[in-house]
Motif scaffolding. Structure first.
Motif, PDB file in Angstrom:
ATOM      1  N   SER A  68      61.734 -15.462  45.210  1.00 28.99           N
ATOM      2  CA  SER A  68      62.885 -14.554  45.357  1.00 28.99           C
ATOM      3  C   SER A  68      62.441 -13.113  45.189  1.00 28.99           C
ATOM      4  CB  SER A  68      63.954 -14.845  44.298  1.00 28.99           C
ATOM      5  OG  SER A  68      64.357 -16.165  44.381  1.00 28.99           O
ATOM      6  N   ALA A  69      61.573 -12.860  44.214  1.00 35.41           N
ATOM      7  CA  ALA A  69      61.118 -11.484  43.971  1.00 35.41           C
ATOM      8  C   ALA A  69      60.383 -10.960  45.198  1.00 35.41           C
ATOM      9  CB  ALA A  69      60.208 -11.436  42.750  1.00 35.41           C
ATOM     10  N   ALA A  70      59.529 -11.805  45.796  1.00 34.32           N
ATOM     11  CA  ALA A  70      58.772 -11.369  46.975  1.00 34.32           C
ATOM     12  C   ALA A  70      59.730 -11.071  48.138  1.00 34.32           C
ATOM     13  CB  ALA A  70      57.771 -12.446  47.380  1.00 34.32           C
ATOM     14  N   ARG A  71      60.732 -11.924  48.295  1.00 32.30           N
ATOM     15  CA  ARG A  71      61.679 -11.718  49.403  1.00 32.30           C
ATOM     16  C   ARG A  71      62.478 -10.436  49.199  1.00 32.30           C
ATOM     17  NH1 ARG A  71      64.635 -15.890  48.677  1.00 32.30           N
ATOM     18  NH2 ARG A  71      66.393 -14.745  47.826  1.00 32.30           N
ATOM     19  N   LEU A  72      62.952 -10.240  47.962  1.00 33.96           N
ATOM     20  CA  LEU A  72      63.737  -9.032  47.666  1.00 33.96           C
ATOM     21  C   LEU A  72      62.922  -7.769  47.859  1.00 33.96           C
ATOM     22  CD1 LEU A  72      65.730  -9.742  44.407  1.00 33.96           C
ATOM     23  CD2 LEU A  72      66.648  -9.193  46.659  1.00 33.96           C
ATOM     24  N   ALA A  73      61.644  -7.818  47.451  1.00 30.18           N
ATOM     25  CA  ALA A  73      60.787  -6.635  47.605  1.00 30.18           C
ATOM     26  C   ALA A  73      60.629  -6.317  49.089  1.00 30.18           C
ATOM     27  CB  ALA A  73      59.430  -6.886  46.952  1.00 30.18           C
ATOM     28  N   ASP A  74      60.464  -7.364  49.885  1.00 34.04           N
ATOM     29  CA  ASP A  74      60.334  -7.194  51.337  1.00 34.04           C
ATOM     30  C   ASP A  74      61.585  -6.565  51.935  1.00 34.04           C
ATOM     31  OD1 ASP A  74      57.903  -7.947  52.104  1.00 34.04           O
ATOM     32  OD2 ASP A  74      58.473  -9.882  53.005  1.00 34.04           O
ATOM     33  N   GLU A  75      62.737  -7.162  51.576  1.00 30.23           N
ATOM     34  CA  GLU A  75      64.012  -6.707  52.155  1.00 30.23           C
ATOM     35  C   GLU A  75      64.367  -5.294  51.731  1.00 30.23           C
ATOM     36  OE1 GLU A  75      65.994 -11.169  52.037  1.00 30.23           O
ATOM     37  OE2 GLU A  75      66.825  -9.585  50.751  1.00 30.23           O
ATOM     38  N   SER A  76      64.110  -4.980  50.453  1.00 23.48           N
ATOM     39  CA  SER A  76      64.622  -3.717  49.910  1.00 23.48           C
ATOM     40  C   SER A  76      63.585  -2.596  49.929  1.00 23.48           C
ATOM     41  CB  SER A  76      65.066  -3.938  48.457  1.00 23.48           C
ATOM     42  OG  SER A  76      63.932  -4.240  47.656  1.00 23.48           O
ATOM     43  N   GLY A  77      62.309  -2.955  50.003  1.00 25.41           N
ATOM     44  CA  GLY A  77      61.260  -1.927  49.908  1.00 25.41           C
ATOM     45  C   GLY A  77      61.092  -1.390  48.501  1.00 25.41           C
ATOM     46  N   ALA A  78      61.777  -2.001  47.528  1.00 24.70           N
ATOM     47  CA  ALA A  78      61.685  -1.508  46.147  1.00 24.70           C
ATOM     48  C   ALA A  78      60.325  -1.876  45.552  1.00 24.70           C
ATOM     49  CB  ALA A  78      62.792  -2.110  45.295  1.00 24.70           C
ATOM     50  N   PRO A  79      59.700  -0.941  44.842  1.00 29.25           N
ATOM     51  CA  PRO A  79      58.457  -1.294  44.139  1.00 29.25           C
ATOM     52  C   PRO A  79      58.737  -2.269  43.001  1.00 29.25           C
ATOM     53  CG  PRO A  79      58.836   1.091  44.147  1.00 29.25           C
ATOM     54  CD  PRO A  79      60.087   0.440  44.629  1.00 29.25           C
ATOM     55  N   MET A  80      57.659  -2.918  42.546  1.00 24.85           N
ATOM     56  CA  MET A  80      57.792  -3.912  41.467  1.00 24.85           C
ATOM     57  C   MET A  80      56.821  -3.598  40.339  1.00 24.85           C
ATOM     58  SD  MET A  80      57.692  -7.417  43.685  1.00 24.85           S
ATOM     59  CE  MET A  80      56.469  -6.787  44.799  1.00 24.85           C
ATOM     60  N   HIS A  81      57.226  -3.978  39.143  1.00 25.85           N
ATOM     61  CA  HIS A  81      56.344  -3.847  37.975  1.00 25.85           C
ATOM     62  C   HIS A  81      56.363  -5.192  37.257  1.00 25.85           C
ATOM     63  CE1 HIS A  81      54.425  -0.856  35.098  1.00 25.85           C
ATOM     64  NE2 HIS A  81      54.400  -1.984  34.413  1.00 25.85           N
ATOM     65  N   MET A  82      55.200  -5.755  37.030  1.00 28.38           N
ATOM     66  CA  MET A  82      55.125  -7.106  36.462  1.00 28.38           C
ATOM     67  C   MET A  82      54.100  -7.143  35.340  1.00 28.38           C
ATOM     68  SD  MET A  82      54.401 -10.576  38.644  1.00 28.38           S
ATOM     69  CE  MET A  82      54.696 -12.201  37.931  1.00 28.38           C
ATOM     70  N   HIS A  83      54.512  -7.604  34.158  1.00 31.12           N
ATOM     71  CA  HIS A  83      53.542  -7.864  33.099  1.00 31.12           C
ATOM     72  C   HIS A  83      52.675  -9.040  33.532  1.00 31.12           C
ATOM     73  CE1 HIS A  83      56.858  -5.978  30.889  1.00 31.12           C
ATOM     74  NE2 HIS A  83      56.057  -5.757  29.873  1.00 31.12           N
ATOM     75  N   LEU A  84      51.374  -8.932  33.351  1.00 32.40           N
ATOM     76  CA  LEU A  84      50.503 -10.076  33.643  1.00 32.40           C
ATOM     77  C   LEU A  84      49.285 -10.045  32.739  1.00 32.40           C
ATOM     78  CD1 LEU A  84      50.299 -10.562  37.544  1.00 32.40           C
ATOM     79  CD2 LEU A  84      51.199 -12.191  35.871  1.00 32.40           C
ATOM     80  N   LEU A  85      48.861 -11.234  32.298  1.00 33.06           N
ATOM     81  CA  LEU A  85      47.611 -11.388  31.552  1.00 33.06           C
ATOM     82  C   LEU A  85      47.496 -10.384  30.416  1.00 33.06           C
ATOM     83  CD1 LEU A  85      45.249 -12.144  34.566  1.00 33.06           C
ATOM     84  CD2 LEU A  85      46.203 -13.761  32.913  1.00 33.06           C
ATOM     85  N   GLU A  86      48.565 -10.331  29.632  1.00 31.15           N
ATOM     86  CA  GLU A  86      48.581  -9.396  28.506  1.00 31.15           C
ATOM     87  C   GLU A  86      47.732  -9.944  27.357  1.00 31.15           C
ATOM     88  OE1 GLU A  86      52.553  -8.162  27.673  1.00 31.15           O
ATOM     89  OE2 GLU A  86      52.064  -7.149  25.798  1.00 31.15           O
ATOM     90  N   THR A  87      47.737 -11.268  27.190  1.00 32.70           N
ATOM     91  CA  THR A  87      47.012 -11.866  26.058  1.00 32.70           C
ATOM     92  C   THR A  87      46.172 -13.039  26.574  1.00 32.70           C
ATOM     93  OG1 THR A  87      48.668 -13.581  25.597  1.00 32.70           O
ATOM     94  CG2 THR A  87      49.024 -11.409  24.572  1.00 32.70           C
TER      95      THR A  87
END
Ligand SMILES: [Zn+2]
Length: 497
Positions: free
Chosen positions: A235-254
């Motif tokens: 869903s996040a990938a689809r929404l980013a595609d449709e809206s052009g909104a940038p994304m920020h995602m926490h990953l591999l913090e620990t």
């Protein structure tokens, strides 16, 4: 249209492609409305625009507004009762935090950010209780606080649809708990249970509501691999595609998050996220402390941005992150204070200094970040992680007039050898006391300790009165529940590393 001339002895307009700072001397910036329309020698500009209001003058240094690229809350968790813990234990620890009015809360940290030269914040709202309406009204209160102050903000409401206490399904974790904890934990987790479809609806509503407001951008924040099912990643990938909104995602913090990714996907978190098409220039990975060399190569190939959260990594025992490796890979790296900095505040100048100093390993030839590297992280590269992109982050014609004026006397008194380069002096010595004036979109939002649009003393007084009252029984109960969960959560991860 109003005209202003910002005048300074030196203007750092940004960092050149070769890593050197771009500095103009005896220069004035013409601001028309919210944007910079011309930059030129002070004497010429004064003649040409004699009617313009003058800001700054001799003894000032101007630089682009700083960008805090990773922020969540106002008063710090520590202020509100949560001790620093390793991240996975900090999740239950945070149940000790008191409830604060979202507007006052937001103003509190916005005061600190503006006073340290931050003009744009990436506000990642992690969790909000209640239904869609409650989540939206909280978002409106937070965004309203920023717009009232005149601060630029990129707001996101984080998606999450699973694993709300540990890196396992809620019901599986609850089944491991002593019987008396199961009911209360379930009730608590259910209070943050907005279904994914409604979280998506929140994103659309926010975009509609704030579309015409220059100061506000709306982003997506798929929160972290463990918090998202594959359906939510899709869903996040689809929404980013449709809206052009940038994304920020926490990953591999620990290291536990790296192990979670291995258990769930058989490989790396980055590779899994990539399989949904999420890796690209519109994605910023927050933390990334436990990325492997292969992960970093993938990030560089896909044009992903990174965000280094230096204080947070230290305080929550996450690790240090290989900032020198990030920088040498050529990936744009932003800087975020995250929940709070080393002094339990939001002093961006100090966060820059910490990042510059922490990553200086032993050995004459070992790489280390230069002052310009860190300056670019906090300006141009931070900008790249927001919806404002190239309209902020540098002082240049056509960009928003987000400008910080430093009082050079205050910064260097009683002496600073002029042989030390300007950007190095700022990185090593600048403190909020040397920040004199801050403009966002051409408007003065901070000047000599005061915020023209909001009465700081009154806000702090309200906060103090509100928080001095006795804790509500629900707050006490929730804190006790958090404490009771510390051992079970620790036990859950016993054999993970
Ligand atoms: Zn964070």
């Amino acid at each position: 249209m109003t005209q202003k001339l910002i005048i300074a002895d030196h203007i750092i307009t940004g960092i050149n492609a070769d890593g050197s700072p771009a500095i103009m001397d005896d220069t004035a910036i013409l601001v028309e409305g919210s944007r910079i329309s011309e930059i030129g020698p002070t004497a010429d500009m004064r003649r040409a625009y004699s009617g313009a209001e003058e800001i700054g003058g001799r003894g000032r240094v101007a630089m682009p507004g700083l960008i805090n690229a990773h922020h969540h809350v106002g008063l710090t968790p520590f202020q509100l009762g949560a001790r620093d813990q390793p991240l996975e234990l900090w999740f239950p620890e945070r149940l000790a935090m008191r409830d604060v009015d979202p507007r006052l809360d937001t103003l509190y940290s916005a005061f600190e950010m503006l006073a340290s030269g931050v003009t744009t914040v990436q506000h990642l709202h992690s969790r909000a209780p209640g239904d869609t309406e409650a989540v939206l009204s909280r978002a409106d209160a937070i965004i309203g606080a920023y717009t009232d102050l005149g601060m630029r903000a990129s707001y996101s409401f984080a998606f999450r649809d699973q694993c709300r206490m540990v890196y396992a399904a809620d019901e599986d974790f609850i089944a491991t708990l002593p019987a008396e904890l199961r009911g209360p934990v379930w009730t608590y987790l259910s209070s943050f249970g907005l279904p994914l479809e409604e979280q998506i609806a929140v994103f659309h509503s926010l975009q509609d509501r704030w579309a015409d407001q220059d100061l506000i951008g709306i982003q997506l924040a798929p929160s972290n691999l463990h918090w998202l099912s594959d359906k939510a990643l899709e869903s996040a990938a689809r929404l980013a595609d449709e809206s052009g909104a940038p994304m920020h995602m926490h990953l591999l913090e620990t290291p536990y998050q790296a192990e979670y990714a291995r258990r769930r996907t058989g490989g790396s978190a980055l590779a899994h996220v990539d399989s949904f098409g999420l890796l690209g220039p519109d994605l910023t990975v927050g933390h990334g402390v436990w990325m492997t060399d292969d992960d970093l190569e993938l990030v560089a190939d896909r044009g992903v941005c990174l965000c280094h959260n230096c204080s947070s990594n230290l305080r929550l025992k996450s690790g240090r992150a290989d900032l020198n490796g990030f920088l040498s890979s050529g990936v744009p790296v932003a800087l975020g204070i995250d929940e709070a900095g080393l002094n339990d505040d939001r002093d961006m100048l100090q966060e820059m200094r910490l990042a510059m100093t922490l990553h200086r390993p032993a050995g004459h030839d070992a790489p280390f970040p230069s002052a310009s590297d860190i300056f670019r992280m906090a300006t141009e590269h931070g900008a790249a992680t927001t919806p404002f992109g190239q309209s902020i982050g540098k002082i240049a014609r056509g960009r928003f007039a987000d400008v910080v004026l430093l009082n050079w006397n205050a910064l260097t008194y009683p002496y600073q050898d002029p042989a030390i380069p300007l950007v190095d002096v700022i990185l090593r010595r600048a403190k909020p006391a040397s920040v004199e004036t801050v403009l966002v979109g051409g408007a003065i939002v901070y000047h000599q300790g005061t915020f023209p649009a909001v009465d700081k003393a009154a806000v702090l007084d309200q906060l103090s009165q509100h928080l001095r009252r006795q804790k509500a029984p629900a707050e006490v109960e929730q804190r006790n529940l958090g404490y009771a969960l510390l051992d079970p959560v620790r036990d859950f991860y016993n054999d993970w590393l």
